[in-house]
Write an enzyme that holds these catalytic residues in place. Structure first.
Site, PDB file in Angstrom:
ATOM      1  CE1 TYR A   1      -2.883   3.274   0.930  1.00 34.60           C
ATOM      2  CE2 TYR A   1      -1.531   3.362   2.910  1.00 34.60           C
ATOM      3  CZ  TYR A   1      -2.437   3.947   2.054  1.00 34.60           C
ATOM      4  OH  TYR A   1      -2.889   5.224   2.307  1.00 34.60           O
TER       5      TYR A   1
ATOM      6  CB  SER B   1      -3.693  13.156   4.251  1.00 32.06           C
ATOM      7  OG  SER B   1      -4.779  12.613   3.540  1.00 32.06           O
TER       8      SER B   1
ATOM      9  CD  GLN C   1      -4.755  15.939   0.632  1.00 30.83           C
ATOM     10  OE1 GLN C   1      -4.719  15.131   1.550  1.00 30.83           O
ATOM     11  NE2 GLN C   1      -5.599  15.824  -0.384  1.00 30.83           N
TER      12      GLN C   1
ATOM     13  CE1 TYR D   1      -6.781  13.457  -2.760  1.00 32.55           C
ATOM     14  CE2 TYR D   1      -6.876  12.519  -0.573  1.00 32.55           C
ATOM     15  CZ  TYR D   1      -6.257  12.627  -1.797  1.00 32.55           C
ATOM     16  OH  TYR D   1      -5.134  11.898  -2.056  1.00 32.55           O
TER      17      TYR D   1
ATOM     18  CB  THR E   1      -4.705  16.568  -3.705  1.00 35.69           C
ATOM     19  OG1 THR E   1      -3.810  16.770  -2.608  1.00 35.69           O
ATOM     20  CG2 THR E   1      -4.172  15.462  -4.594  1.00 35.69           C
TER      21      THR E   1
ATOM     22  CE  LYS F   1       0.873  15.958  -2.714  1.00 36.32           C
ATOM     23  NZ  LYS F   1       0.043  14.806  -3.102  1.00 36.32           N
TER      24      LYS F   1
ATOM     25  CG  HIS G   1      -1.399  11.053  -5.581  1.00 34.88           C
ATOM     26  ND1 HIS G   1      -2.395  11.979  -5.435  1.00 34.88           N
ATOM     27  CD2 HIS G   1      -1.499  10.245  -4.490  1.00 34.88           C
ATOM     28  CE1 HIS G   1      -3.074  11.734  -4.325  1.00 34.88           C
ATOM     29  NE2 HIS G   1      -2.547  10.696  -3.725  1.00 34.88           N
TER      30      HIS G   1
ATOM     31  NE  ARG H   1      -0.084   6.179  -2.975  1.00 34.68           N
ATOM     32  CZ  ARG H   1       0.173   5.091  -2.268  1.00 34.68           C
ATOM     33  NH1 ARG H   1       1.312   4.465  -2.425  1.00 34.68           N
ATOM     34  NH2 ARG H   1      -0.701   4.628  -1.405  1.00 34.68           N
TER      35      ARG H   1
ATOM     36  CG  ASP I   1       4.889  15.482  -4.204  1.00 35.90           C
ATOM     37  OD1 ASP I   1       5.260  15.204  -3.057  1.00 35.90           O
ATOM     38  OD2 ASP I   1       3.975  14.888  -4.795  1.00 35.90           O
TER      39      ASP I   1
ATOM     40  N   GLY J   1       9.638  11.075  -6.013  1.00 42.30           N
ATOM     41  CA  GLY J   1      10.918  10.464  -6.378  1.00 42.30           C
ATOM     42  C   GLY J   1      12.106  10.951  -5.575  1.00 42.30           C
ATOM     43  CB  ILE J   2      12.605  13.607  -3.019  1.00 41.35           C
ATOM     44  CG1 ILE J   2      12.070  14.684  -3.966  1.00 41.35           C
ATOM     45  CG2 ILE J   2      13.738  14.084  -2.112  1.00 41.35           C
ATOM     46  CD1 ILE J   2      13.085  15.588  -4.566  1.00 41.35           C
TER      47      ILE J   2
ATOM     48  N   GLY K   1       7.198  11.907   0.393  1.00 41.91           N
ATOM     49  CA  GLY K   1       6.138  11.070   0.949  1.00 41.91           C
ATOM     50  C   GLY K   1       6.724   9.772   1.464  1.00 41.91           C
ATOM     51  NE  ARG K   2       5.616   4.999  -2.932  1.00 38.90           N
ATOM     52  CZ  ARG K   2       5.170   5.774  -3.913  1.00 38.90           C
ATOM     53  NH1 ARG K   2       5.802   6.903  -4.197  1.00 38.90           N
ATOM     54  NH2 ARG K   2       4.103   5.440  -4.610  1.00 38.90           N
TER      55      ARG K   2
HETATM   56  C1  LIG Z   1       0.941   5.796   1.307  1.00 38.12           C
HETATM   57  C2  LIG Z   1       0.709   7.097   0.603  1.00 38.12           C
HETATM   58  C3  LIG Z   1      -0.464   7.805   0.878  1.00 38.12           C
HETATM   59  C4  LIG Z   1      -0.692   9.025   0.230  1.00 38.12           C
HETATM   60  N1  LIG Z   1      -1.824   9.748   0.556  1.00 38.12           N
HETATM   61  C5  LIG Z   1      -2.013  10.970   0.007  1.00 38.12           C
HETATM   62  C6  LIG Z   1      -3.105  11.786   0.419  1.00 38.12           C
HETATM   63  O1  LIG Z   1      -3.898  11.413   1.270  1.00 38.12           O
HETATM   64  N2  LIG Z   1      -3.241  13.003  -0.179  1.00 38.12           N
HETATM   65  C7  LIG Z   1      -2.364  13.464  -1.132  1.00 38.12           C
HETATM   66  O2  LIG Z   1      -2.519  14.573  -1.625  1.00 38.12           O
HETATM   67  N3  LIG Z   1      -1.302  12.710  -1.504  1.00 38.12           N
HETATM   68  C8  LIG Z   1      -1.100  11.498  -0.951  1.00 38.12           C
HETATM   69  N4  LIG Z   1      -0.005  10.762  -1.307  1.00 38.12           N
HETATM   70  C9  LIG Z   1       0.976  11.321  -2.259  1.00 38.12           C
HETATM   71  C10 LIG Z   1       2.043  12.111  -1.504  1.00 38.12           C
HETATM   72  O3  LIG Z   1       1.506  13.277  -0.959  1.00 38.12           O
HETATM   73  C11 LIG Z   1       3.179  12.519  -2.441  1.00 38.12           C
HETATM   74  O4  LIG Z   1       2.641  13.179  -3.532  1.00 38.12           O
HETATM   75  C12 LIG Z   1       4.019  11.342  -2.924  1.00 38.12           C
HETATM   76  O5  LIG Z   1       4.232  10.422  -1.886  1.00 38.12           O
HETATM   77  C13 LIG Z   1       5.343  11.858  -3.447  1.00 38.12           C
HETATM   78  O6  LIG Z   1       6.110  10.830  -3.975  1.00 38.12           O
HETATM   79  P1  LIG Z   1       7.253  10.054  -3.152  1.00 38.12           P
HETATM   80  O7  LIG Z   1       6.530   9.070  -2.310  1.00 38.12           O
HETATM   81  O8  LIG Z   1       8.070   9.465  -4.211  1.00 38.12           O
HETATM   82  O9  LIG Z   1       7.989  11.076  -2.297  1.00 38.12           O
HETATM   83  C14 LIG Z   1       0.240   9.540  -0.698  1.00 38.12           C
HETATM   84  C15 LIG Z   1       1.411   8.822  -0.955  1.00 38.12           C
HETATM   85  C16 LIG Z   1       1.652   7.616  -0.304  1.00 38.12           C
HETATM   86  C17 LIG Z   1       2.930   6.892  -0.588  1.00 38.12           C
END
Ligand SMILES: Cc1cc2nc3c(=O)[nH]c(=O)nc-3n(C[C@H](O)[C@H](O)[C@H](O)COP(=O)(O)O)c2cc1C
Length: 417
Positions: free
Chosen positions: A62, A144, A165, A167, A193, A290, A314, A317, A345, A347-348, A368-369
């Site tokens: 996930y 979020s 953030q 939605y 977003t 975003k 995202h 995703r 945002d 790939g960092i 994020g990750r």
């Molecule tokens: C597990 C997970 C949950 C995420 N949930 C949201 C979210 O609720 N709202 C949102 O705007 N982005 C969400 N994102 C996207 C992150 O805000 C971000 O754009 C993304 O993780 C950046 O890429 P990176 O993981 O390579 O750093 C989520 C990403 C992950 C990995």
């Protein structure tokens, strides 16, 4: 005067051959398992592998997974790997200062913690742990809409810069209420977003029938038994739910739902540029869009007076085949960089990626990750560890390319690998 303690036989190193004595240096045994784990994590990639071992596979997937063939997910990182540096030497880099400003706020480095829904799945403290670590590092934290800790709970542990953030739910009254709650407790900016008209097809989750929270079935029982420390913490902590909408009749996640079903039912796919006017009537502060993925939309955002955009897909995703944010920075900054702040945002994984993003013209980068892997491995201290590594990486990279401050990070310092 006390008599000198007699030498204990076991300590008599003189009995060891001299060559062995020279090389035998025992490390102090570290008893705290978190400290021990983090000491072995030299990079975000190490933390990812450790998270893979510690989390049930469904939970890891996930967090780690992306949409469809995960081409965009892979490309987000590759886009940074394809950039190299054009280092300058003998530049007197005894003092390197990565500080900057973002939306008028001074930051110790150009980094923001991105919103991630359902953060408590990585660690029971979830958003609170991340928000505390961000505040300690002086960096903005974005909560979020689908957070598993509420707007108010996060504000109570983070007196620093925090963003909320959004939605856009079909129920606009609910959105207005959440935005008002965020304003009341001191969130400084709203992150809207815009890349989630419908949820991307995350095939790892589809294959596993993954739900939030994970449904208990034979597969999850086996997965849980194979990852006892996660399972033990998960069953002992209070149930995970979408803390911002508890009791609002939209489903708060306490019953297992697939994220796709939930978001496709609740979020408004008809959202359009016109809705920004509405958002301005309920929020007086800065707005960050975003999920901008092309120059044309960046122009519309700038024309609409939006304060900042996050170039984002995202984290791969949503739309598989979307462009990597790193590749968009230069053309977008070229088109609108004088009117709007641009955040990169996706790939960092290293401080050097942040340096590249800033050199190409981004005001800051978002992760994020990277912090989720740290959270999964070491809780709040794991997030501290990630932020500390990125800071050290960034300073080291700047020193090695001969840049003393952010203003010296220009396109001239990056080349093609
Ligand atoms: C597990 C997970 C949950 C995420 N949930 C949201 C979210 O609720 N709202 C949102 O705007 N982005 C969400 N994102 C996207 C992150 O805000 C971000 O754009 C993304 O993780 C950046 O890429 P990176 O993981 O390579 O750093 C989520 C990403 C992950 C990995």
């Amino acid at each position: 005067m006390a008599a000198a303690a007699p030498e204990r036989p076991g300590r008599d190193r003189s009995r060891l051959p001299a060559s062995l004595q020279a090389v035998l240096r025992f490390r102090r045994l570290e008893l705290d398992p978190t400290t021990r784990r983090l000491a072995h994590a030299a990079s975000v990639a190490d933390l990812r592998l450790m998270a893979r071992r510690r989390l049930p596979r469904g939970v890891f997937d996930y967090i780690d997974g992306g949409a469809e063939d995960e081409r965009t997910l892979t490309d987000n990182e590759r886009a940074f790997a394809e950039l190299s540096f054009e280092p300058r030497v003998l530049n007197g880099v005894g003092t390197v200062d990565p500080s900057t400003t973002l939306l008028g706020r001074p930051l110790p480095m150009p980094l923001v913690l991105a919103p991630t829904g359902f953060t408590r799945i990585a660690d029971p403290e979830g958003e609170l742990a991340v928000a505390r670590a961000a505040a300690r590092a002086g960096l903005p934290y974005s909560l979020s809409t689908l957070g598993t800790r509420s707007i108010e709970e996060v504000a109570a542990v983070n007196r620093g810069a925090k963003w909320f953030q959004v939605y856009v739910w079909r129920d606009r009254g609910l959105v207005r209420e959440m935005v008002q709650r965020a304003a009341d407790v001191g969130y400084e900016a709203l992150v809207l977003t815009v890349d989630t008209a419908v949820l991307g097809r995350r095939e790892r989750d589809v294959r596993r029938g993954f739900t939030l929270p994970p449904k208990v079935g034979l597969g999850t029982l086996v997965d849980g038994a194979l990852h006892p420390s996660w399972t033990w913490r998960f069953v002992r902590s209070e149930p995970i739910r979408f803390a911002n909408v508890v009791g609002r009749g939209v489903g708060d996640g306490v019953d297992a739902v697939s994220l796709a079903d939930y978001t496709n039912r609740q979020f408004d796919p008809d959202l359009s540029w016109r809705d920004l006017d509405w958002l301005r009537t309920v929020w007086g502060g800065p707005i960050i869009l975003k999920g901008i993925q092309c120059v044309a939309d960046a122009r519309i955002a700038a024309d609409a007076g939006i304060e900042a955009i996050a170039l984002s897909n995202h984290g791969g995703r949503q739309l598989d085949g979307a462009p990597a944010p790193a590749r968009l920075i230069a053309p977008v900054v070229d088109a609108v960089g004088d009117r709007i702040e641009v955040i990169c945002d996706g790939g960092i994984r290293r401080g050097s990626d942040i340096v590249k993003a800033v050199a190409l013209g981004a005001r800051a980068a978002m992760i994020g990750r990277a912090y989720l892997y740290g959270l999964a491995v070491g809780g709040e201290r794991g997030v501290d560890h990630v932020l500390g590594m990125l800071d050290a990486d960034m300073r080291r990279t700047m020193a090695l390319i001969g840049a003393r401050r952010i203003s010296e990070l220009t396109p001239a310092v990056v080349g093609r690998a």
